[in-house]
Motif scaffolding. Structure first.
Motif, short mmCIF file in Angstrom:
data_model
loop_
_atom_site.label_atom_id
_atom_site.label_comp_id
_atom_site.label_asym_id
_atom_site.label_seq_id
_atom_site.Cartn_x
_atom_site.Cartn_y
_atom_site.Cartn_z
N SER A 114 -33.83 71.63 58.93
CA SER A 114 -33.22 71.95 60.22
C SER A 114 -31.94 72.77 60.05
O SER A 114 -31.51 73.45 61.00
CB SER A 114 -32.91 70.67 60.99
N LEU B 274 -36.36 75.07 64.20
CA LEU B 274 -36.29 74.73 65.62
C LEU B 274 -36.51 75.97 66.47
O LEU B 274 -35.90 77.01 66.25
CB LEU B 274 -34.93 74.11 65.93
N ALA C 287 -38.21 66.83 59.78
CA ALA C 287 -38.08 67.72 58.62
C ALA C 287 -37.82 66.95 57.34
O ALA C 287 -38.07 67.45 56.24
CB ALA C 287 -36.94 68.72 58.86
N VAL D 270 -33.12 68.62 68.90
CA VAL D 270 -32.47 68.98 67.63
C VAL D 270 -32.52 67.79 66.67
O VAL D 270 -32.83 67.93 65.48
CB VAL D 270 -31.01 69.41 67.88
N HIS E 177 -36.12 67.17 65.45
CA HIS E 177 -36.48 68.17 64.45
C HIS E 177 -35.92 67.81 63.09
O HIS E 177 -36.61 67.85 62.07
CB HIS E 177 -35.97 69.55 64.89
N GLY E 178 -34.66 67.42 63.05
CA GLY E 178 -34.04 67.05 61.78
C GLY E 178 -34.70 65.85 61.14
O GLY E 178 -34.86 65.79 59.92
#
Length: 553
Positions: A282, A71, A61, A54, A57-58
């Motif tokens: 995200s 995600l 991004a 997580v 991904h953030g």
């Protein structure tokens, strides 16, 4: 609440809305981040691996020029899936996946970047580090991914590293990841309380940890919406404002403030906060859900479903999205569509007790009593909760077993002491029991006071205002009952529920012609005949003889 005494359908789904192009075009500098797999011996360590994904991904991004898909939900078998199929479905040229193994003070992360067109691995590396190096390891992986995809190092390496270093202490990071995992799905009130506990542990280690503070805000807002407990809202508001003081520019804080404003019906402010949250890729699924709920609460059904559809495109396997679509169908009096949507949600999350309870409530609203009972029993077998107990109580109420209904409602009220709905349901059951009118009246008074505290916060909730009118009517407060009915009708949502309760209110007040007109509206909106026949106060209007004098009015 959906039945003669009331059924709880939790917002707290996917059906008829297709996508014009379900497979977006593949971009060169594009990537999907798969859930990282935990290889640790302790299955309870899964939160750590998933939390790292997580956070990764953030961070990716936020890299200019890099397209990052939403995600990807995890798979039950923990396998990454076929990268070529993922690339076609998500419209990305690359997939990042990793495995994580923790043993004592060390962590091993094996990461790889795969080309989705050829299936070849472009880059892979294993990092065997101290647990305390997790932030720098994550930043190193992110830099390697960006360099491999864009041919250059990240334009702002310090910013990327800061995004992956949200706290100064690892001892704060671990409980934060635990709270984050609980907050991701269709959490129950107990799980939300557990999430708050983890976020509070994180803040004890790092009082400046803004993301943990935003997590407390969001968890408490969700608990308020599940339980309608006005006392929870005050604690949520304090947590949200503290998050805004810690870092007002943080995407998670914008999302939390959107939830706060929406819960208080401050819809323009909520819309602005959610729009700001959309800048963080995200957070887009959650922001779209928030925007959809705003439109749904204003009666803008098509806009609401459009926002939920956007969230669904980003998170096609997410039960939360399917639940939201189903609840919107319910608000717009499309019970059959709502049922089908909740069925999808229960397929995705078969062990979610709240989803089964809500599905049962919808079955009951549609007159499908045997299916309703099976869903309630399934919910209670997973985990006894106030929603399923209250809904099962409503089934017993409709079957005329008022003492059993009162017992189940009382148990539900004890589990959720700040929620007016099981208290009002208890009053309905007591009112139908000969000799219990005095107890019913005092219980109606308590339910009315609790509902008014809730509506003072959530001023646009048509269903809550209609129930409040019913409570006041049973207390003999005719003017107050009519005023709340007018407000409920003006809100323009949950029209079948409002029509049914209007019929009950007018019948209780002795306004027979108005009651008959409202009952005709309820039938036109397809309120189940079984529900109408089960209402003691409506029996004289619907062909039976009235059973009980409710509420002592």
């Amino acid at each position: 609440m959906l039945a003669a005494a009331g059924v709880l359908v939790v917002v707290a789904l996917m059906l008829t809305r297709g996508l014009s192009d379900p497979r977006p075009p593949v971009g060169e500098a594009s990537v999907a981040v798969m859930p990282f797999r935990s290889l640790s011996a302790d299955r309870g360590d899964r939160y750590f691996a998933e939390g790292l994904a997580v956070e990764m991904h953030g961070a990716l991004a936020g890299v200019p020029g890099l397209k990052v898909a939403a995600l990807v939900p995890g798979r039950d078998d923990d396998t990454p899936g076929d990268p070529r199929e993922l690339g076609k479905r998500l419209g990305v040229a690359h997939v990042l996946d990793a495995s994580v193994r923790r043993e004592g003070p060390r962590v091993r992360i094996s990461a790889r970047l795969t080309d989705t067109r050829s299936g070849f691995v472009l880059w892979s590396q294993t990092y065997d580090r101290q647990n305390s190096d997790i932030f720098s390891t994550q930043a190193e992986i992110a830099s390697k991914v960006v360099e491999a995809l864009m041919g250059v190092l990240p334009p702002d390496p310090p910013a990327l590293a800061r995004r992956l270093h949200p706290t100064s202490r690892l001892s704060a990071y671990e409980p934060y990841l635990k709270g984050l995992q609980l907050l991701q799905g269709t959490a129950s009130t107990e799980q939300l309380a557990e999430a708050v506990g983890h976020f509070e542990q994180a803040l004890q280690q790092d009082p400046a940890f803004a993301r943990a503070q935003a997590g407390i805000c969001r968890a408490r807002i969700r608990a308020f919406e599940l339980t309608r407990d006005a006392g929870i809202y005050a604690r949520a508001q304090a947590a949200c404002l503290q998050a805004a003081r810690l870092d007002p520019r943080l995407g998670e804080v914008h999302l939390a403030m959107g939830d706060l404003h929406r819960a208080r019906n401050e819809l323009d402010a909520a819309r602005e906060s959610y729009t700001q949250a959309l800048q963080d890729v995200s957070l887009r699924p959650a922001a779209y859900i928030g925007l959809g709920r705003i439109e749904g609460e204003q009666g803008h059904d098509a806009l609401a479903l459009d926002y939920f559809d956007r969230a669904r495109q980003l998170r096609p396997g997410d039960a939360v999205v399917h639940r939201e679509i189903g609840y919107q169908h319910y608000l717009d009096d499309r019970v059959a569509e709502a049922i089908e949507s909740y069925r999808v949600a229960t397929t995705l999350e078969p062990d979610d007790a709240g989803l089964w309870s809500s599905l049962g409530g919808l079955y009951l609203a549609d007159g499908q009593r045997s299916d309703a009972e099976a869903a309630f029993e399934r919910s209670l077998s997973i985990k006894p909760g106030f929603g399923a107990l209250s809904n099962l109580g409503t089934l017993r109420f409709e079957q005329g077993d008022y003492p059993r209904a009162a017992e189940l409602y009382a148990r539900a009220a004890a589990m959720s002491p700040g929620d007016y709905r099981p208290v009002g349901n208890t009053a309905d059951a007591l009112a139908a029991i000969p000799g219990a009118a005095g107890n019913a009246r005092s219980t109606y008074a308590r339910a009315a006071d609790m509902a008014e505290r809730y509506v003072a916060i959530k001023s646009g909730d048509a269903e809550a205002m209609a129930w409040l009118a019913w409570y006041r009517a049973n207390l003999g407060e005719a003017a107050a009952a009519r005023d709340w009915l007018d407000r409920a009708r003006a809100a323009g949502t949950a029209q079948s529920e409002v029509a049914f309760l209007s019929a009950q209110v007018h019948a209780r007040l002795g306004e027979v012609d108005l009651a008959r007109a409202a009952l005709a509206d309820a039938r036109a909106l397809e309120v189940a005949e079984s529900r109408i026949r089960a209402s003691p106060v409506l029996k004289s209007l619907s062909g039976g003889s009235e059973v009980a004098s409710q509420g002592g009015s």
